[in-house]
Design a protein around this motif. Structure first.
Motif, PDB file in Angstrom:
ATOM      1  N   ILE A 241      23.847  33.023 -11.610  1.00 32.97           N
ATOM      2  CA  ILE A 241      23.874  34.457 -10.035  1.00 32.97           C
ATOM      3  C   ILE A 241      25.204  34.177  -8.494  1.00 32.97           C
ATOM      4  CG2 ILE A 241      22.907  35.423  -8.124  1.00 32.97           C
ATOM      5  CD1 ILE A 241      20.229  34.577  -9.691  1.00 32.97           C
ATOM      6  N   GLU A 242      26.055  35.275  -8.563  1.00 29.52           N
ATOM      7  CA  GLU A 242      27.396  34.277  -7.366  1.00 29.52           C
ATOM      8  C   GLU A 242      26.897  35.722  -6.082  1.00 29.52           C
ATOM      9  OE1 GLU A 242      31.094  34.512  -9.741  1.00 29.52           O
ATOM     10  OE2 GLU A 242      30.166  33.520 -11.458  1.00 29.52           O
ATOM     11  N   GLY A 243      27.536  34.983  -5.184  1.00 27.18           N
ATOM     12  CA  GLY A 243      27.234  35.895  -4.271  1.00 27.18           C
ATOM     13  C   GLY A 243      26.919  35.300  -2.691  1.00 27.18           C
ATOM     14  N   LYS A 244      27.313  35.908  -1.908  1.00 28.34           N
ATOM     15  CA  LYS A 244      27.793  34.962  -0.761  1.00 28.34           C
ATOM     16  C   LYS A 244      25.969  34.601   0.080  1.00 28.34           C
ATOM     17  CE  LYS A 244      32.055  36.702   0.486  1.00 28.34           C
ATOM     18  NZ  LYS A 244      32.316  35.793   1.118  1.00 28.34           N
ATOM     19  N   LEU A 245      26.131  33.306   0.360  1.00 25.51           N
ATOM     20  CA  LEU A 245      25.228  32.787   0.860  1.00 25.51           C
ATOM     21  C   LEU A 245      24.970  32.381   2.873  1.00 25.51           C
ATOM     22  CD1 LEU A 245      22.526  30.967   0.405  1.00 25.51           C
ATOM     23  CD2 LEU A 245      23.659  29.242   0.983  1.00 25.51           C
ATOM     24  N   ALA A 246      24.094  33.432   3.549  1.00 29.50           N
ATOM     25  CA  ALA A 246      24.584  32.268   5.466  1.00 29.50           C
ATOM     26  C   ALA A 246      23.223  32.364   5.523  1.00 29.50           C
ATOM     27  CB  ALA A 246      24.700  33.994   5.969  1.00 29.50           C
ATOM     28  N   HIS A 247      23.183  31.835   6.704  1.00 27.33           N
ATOM     29  CA  HIS A 247      21.588  31.344   7.747  1.00 27.33           C
ATOM     30  C   HIS A 247      21.683  32.344   8.589  1.00 27.33           C
ATOM     31  CE1 HIS A 247      20.830  28.617  11.478  1.00 27.33           C
ATOM     32  NE2 HIS A 247      19.634  28.701  10.258  1.00 27.33           N
ATOM     33  N   VAL A 248      20.108  32.709   8.556  1.00 26.07           N
ATOM     34  CA  VAL A 248      20.236  33.856   9.466  1.00 26.07           C
ATOM     35  C   VAL A 248      18.923  33.456  10.179  1.00 26.07           C
ATOM     36  CG1 VAL A 248      18.851  36.002   8.727  1.00 26.07           C
ATOM     37  CG2 VAL A 248      20.416  35.559   7.101  1.00 26.07           C
ATOM     38  N   ASN A 249      18.622  34.094  10.959  1.00 31.25           N
ATOM     39  CA  ASN A 249      17.221  33.532  11.863  1.00 31.25           C
ATOM     40  C   ASN A 249      16.795  34.672  12.139  1.00 31.25           C
ATOM     41  OD1 ASN A 249      17.439  30.668  12.672  1.00 31.25           O
ATOM     42  ND2 ASN A 249      19.359  31.502  14.100  1.00 31.25           N
TER      43      ASN A 249
END
Length: 159
Positions: free
Chosen positions: A79-87
């Motif tokens: 699976i390819e996509g975007k990874l973000a740090h989220v609060n």
């Protein structure tokens, strides 16, 4: 006709672990995926401060990959996509579980907890039967009839 996207999200819920990483460095680390009760199109991960993947996504979302090979759910996917740090305390409260609790000394209040949000773009996905009996039946039938066993299907998904 099978709805492969629905099948994908149903099965991701049952995956216990996969390998997550940024495409820029090629390193993958084991992580446990989480899906919200009301699906939001994201796969969530509970991580710890100081991990490379947390540090590398602190400022901006990055291209990432989540690889799953899970016989229990019958899901095999790149699976390819975007990874973000989220609060997002609401998401953390919703996906918190006993497995996550075992990793953090102060439980859900631990200051080292970091929430990562993976938004899939596309996936090469294989769906297999999760029944051992069905698998062996299909193999036996294929050997007797000189046909291919029907043990699942493949789909290229775009989210």
């Amino acid at each position: 006709m099978t709805d492969a996207k629905k099948d994908f999200w149903d099965r991701v819920e049952d995956v216990q672990a996969g390998m997550l990483g940024l495409t820029s460095d090629g390193k993958l680390v084991p992580m446990s995926p989480n899906v919200r009760k009301a699906p939001d199109g994201n796969i969530w991960f509970i991580a710890a401060a100081g991990e490379d993947i947390v540090n590398d996504t602190a400022d901006a979302a990055k291209d990432a990959r989540f690889v799953v090979a899970d016989a229990k759910s019958g899901l095999y996917a790149n699976i390819e996509g975007k990874l973000a740090h989220v609060n997002d305390k609401e998401v953390l409260d919703e996906i918190w579980n006993a497995v996550a609790s075992a990793w953090f000394e102060d439980d859900k209040q631990d200051p080292d907890i970091r929430l990562l949000c993976f938004t899939p773009d596309r996936s090469a996905t294989w769906f297999t039967t999760t029944s051992g009996a069905k698998f062996f039946y299909e193999v036996a039938k294929a050997n007797m009839t000189d046909t291919q066993p029907d043990t699942g299907y493949r789909a290229d998904l775009t989210f």
